[in-house]
Scaffold this motif. Structure first.
Motif, mmCIF file in Angstrom:
data_model
loop_
_atom_site.group_PDB
_atom_site.id
_atom_site.type_symbol
_atom_site.label_atom_id
_atom_site.label_comp_id
_atom_site.label_asym_id
_atom_site.label_seq_id
_atom_site.Cartn_x
_atom_site.Cartn_y
_atom_site.Cartn_z
ATOM 1 N N TYR A 33 -51.208 -62.288 -25.108
ATOM 2 C CA TYR A 33 -52.320 -62.061 -24.191
ATOM 3 C C TYR A 33 -51.949 -60.965 -23.212
ATOM 4 O O TYR A 33 -50.880 -60.994 -22.595
ATOM 5 C CB TYR A 33 -52.662 -63.339 -23.430
ATOM 6 N N ASN A 34 -52.816 -59.960 -23.066
ATOM 7 C CA ASN A 34 -52.631 -58.879 -22.113
ATOM 8 C C ASN A 34 -53.515 -59.175 -20.908
ATOM 9 O O ASN A 34 -54.729 -58.976 -20.960
ATOM 10 C CB ASN A 34 -53.004 -57.539 -22.759
ATOM 11 N N ARG A 37 -55.708 -56.273 -19.395
ATOM 12 C CA ARG A 37 -56.919 -55.899 -20.129
ATOM 13 C C ARG A 37 -57.774 -57.118 -20.475
ATOM 14 O O ARG A 37 -58.854 -56.962 -21.048
ATOM 15 C CB ARG A 37 -56.555 -55.152 -21.408
ATOM 16 N N ARG A 39 -57.370 -59.372 -22.798
ATOM 17 C CA ARG A 39 -57.586 -59.399 -24.238
ATOM 18 C C ARG A 39 -56.414 -60.098 -24.938
ATOM 19 O O ARG A 39 -55.263 -59.986 -24.519
ATOM 20 C CB ARG A 39 -57.667 -57.988 -24.836
ATOM 21 N N TRP A 40 -56.745 -60.804 -26.022
ATOM 22 C CA TRP A 40 -55.739 -61.361 -26.914
ATOM 23 C C TRP A 40 -55.502 -60.386 -28.051
ATOM 24 O O TRP A 40 -56.452 -59.842 -28.617
ATOM 25 C CB TRP A 40 -56.202 -62.687 -27.517
ATOM 26 N N GLU A 41 -54.250 -60.165 -28.409
ATOM 27 C CA GLU A 41 -53.943 -59.465 -29.648
ATOM 28 C C GLU A 41 -53.845 -60.543 -30.714
ATOM 29 O O GLU A 41 -53.107 -61.517 -30.555
ATOM 30 C CB GLU A 41 -52.625 -58.693 -29.555
ATOM 31 N N THR A 49 -53.761 -56.064 -36.852
ATOM 32 C CA THR A 49 -54.019 -56.694 -35.560
ATOM 33 C C THR A 49 -55.158 -55.986 -34.833
ATOM 34 O O THR A 49 -55.371 -54.790 -35.013
ATOM 35 C CB THR A 49 -52.763 -56.684 -34.658
ATOM 36 N N LYS A 51 -57.473 -56.397 -30.785
ATOM 37 C CA LYS A 51 -57.509 -57.021 -29.465
ATOM 38 C C LYS A 51 -58.927 -57.493 -29.183
ATOM 39 O O LYS A 51 -59.876 -56.726 -29.370
ATOM 40 C CB LYS A 51 -57.032 -56.033 -28.407
#
Length: 75
Positions: A33-34, A37, A39-41, A49, A51
């Motif tokens: 998880y970022n 941003r 967002r999940w990768e 992959t 995001k």
């Protein structure tokens, strides 16, 4: 009945509500998880992959991801 589960790396989910409809209903593996941003990768079944926003991932305990295992040294 819907239950809430704590989402973390390594869990599986299904993508929903994406504008890129080809990915909807795809089973994915949550990688990281970022928070900058939001967002999940996630890893797609193809191995690539992308995001995505958390609201586009349906995570349940019932989802099981098929894993490929390579065995070496067997005769």
């Amino acid at each position: 009945m819907t239950s809430i589960v704590e989402v973390q790396s390594g869990q599986c989910g299904i993508l929903v509500g994406l504008k890129t409809v080809q990915f909807n209903n795809e089973k994915v593996l949550l990688l990281s998880y970022n928070s900058n941003r939001s967002r999940w990768e996630v890893e797609l079944s193809s191995g690539s992959t992308i995001k995505v926003k958390p609201e586009n991932i349906l995570v349940t305990k019932a989802i099981q991801r098929e894993r490929k295992v390579k065995l070496f040294g067997l005769k």
